[in-house]
Design an enzyme around this catalytic site. Sequence first.
Site, short mmCIF file in Angstrom:
data_model
loop_
_atom_site.label_atom_id
_atom_site.label_comp_id
_atom_site.label_asym_id
_atom_site.label_seq_id
_atom_site.Cartn_x
_atom_site.Cartn_y
_atom_site.Cartn_z
CG ASN A 152 -0.70 0.93 -34.03
OD1 ASN A 152 -0.33 2.18 -34.95
ND2 ASN A 152 -0.49 0.25 -33.11
NE ARG A 159 2.13 3.03 -31.72
CZ ARG A 159 2.98 2.98 -32.20
NH1 ARG A 159 3.12 2.05 -32.91
NH2 ARG A 159 4.61 3.03 -32.32
CG HIS A 219 8.64 1.93 -27.47
ND1 HIS A 219 9.66 1.39 -27.79
CD2 HIS A 219 7.58 1.29 -28.84
CE1 HIS A 219 10.15 0.59 -28.34
NE2 HIS A 219 8.82 -0.21 -29.25
NE ARG A 247 13.01 -0.84 -35.17
CZ ARG A 247 12.07 -0.76 -34.43
NH1 ARG A 247 12.27 -0.06 -33.69
NH2 ARG A 247 11.03 -1.32 -34.66
CD GLU A 301 2.31 0.34 -26.63
OE1 GLU A 301 2.48 -0.84 -27.40
OE2 GLU A 301 3.08 1.18 -27.39
#
Length: 402
Positions: free
Chosen positions: A7, A99, A187, A248, A390
Amino acid sequence: MKILVLNAGSSSHKSCLFDLTQVSNPSLAPSPIWRAALDWTHAEGQVELSAETESGARLKQSLPITDKAEGIADMLKTLVEGETQVLASLGDIDGVGHRVVHGGRDYVDSVRIDSDVKAAIQRLIPLAPAHNPANLQGIEAMEAILGDVPQVAVFDTAFHARMPAAAATYPGPYDWIDQGIQRYGFHGTSHRYVAQRAASLLGRDLTELKLITCHLGNGCSLAAIKNGHSIDTTMGFTPLDGLMMGSRSGSVDPGILIHLIRKEGYSGDALDQLLNKASGLKGISGVSNDLRLVIEAMEQGNDRAKLAVAMFLHRLRREIGSMLASLGGLDALVFTAGIGENSALIWQKACEPFAFLGLKLQDSPTRSAADQDIAAPDSTIRVLVIHTQEEWAIAQACLTLI
Ligand code: ADP
């Protein structure tokens, strides 16, 4: 079979190695036999390298490096040297899963990486300027280090790529469609994994289920999943849309941005910083982007923290309601990621307004290391808490394609 997962971000690299010869039940994620990370934010002109093995060996080093590819090469050396050694040679790696944040409209699934795929990731940089360049750099670094080992790209956007046009299109000018300005959703690897795991926990076929998956971490998004596909999601053209998040804003009236540009002279970069880094739980509470600390402050009587938690919940409930309308029914609500896996307060408050549908939680659900169903036995809708995996999902996609 040994699969490496990378990642690659702009300020960190995280990697792990799965030994798939040891796996007996693929629906349960195994622990990686090695994991390592590079943190580029620690100190100027240096990178902080950490590595650990399943058997408990650990390493931490500051290296005087600024070149990302060099850092990745040093990280991989810990696989074959010193106390964290788990491989005789890097040639023992059978495949690498990456990823990749943005696959645009081109990729509805994971894909073996070749020159066309790399060109597509490059072409999509304008849609993910912070992520796709780092992802591409990670792929090229692996090529340089490992030669022609098979590599696979697993896109964050892919699971949402079959969303109906009515959900994916923004009501701006029609030209936006040609310009690629649309809802992509993110996601996806997590939403797909927890949906599959939910089906397995419920003993049902994923294609017959209606699910709402709530990925609530530092970034937060919901997906409405029907027939095994995401048919709606809260994140949009960028991961800034939708729910209130750690730092965010989530969705805000775009007129606010026009106002800030006209009246306060904001630049694109300043708006980016404001909405991505200084908003959400952090911006409202003034305490932290970490929900645990915001809840702690709320319990000590901090009014801004109380407002931040109330807003987070208000938006979460409202968006669950909108996913419910997109689905027209619901078999299970699924919570995952840092907040979703751990916060009983969020489970209870998020579910409260749906009691009229017969959704009922156990009296005092508590967190568990195992995936669990926290709904009351007589609830009409199951409520599952699933630990997202993940990296494991990326390793599985890689295995399937190589
Ligand atoms: P990322 O999106 O960076 O991968 P995580 O999935 O690790 O983040 O989620 C981080 C968030 O999870 C933080 O807001 C943290 O406060 C929250 N979190 C972790 N444990 C708990 C807990 N017990 N209660 C509430 N929030 C928690």
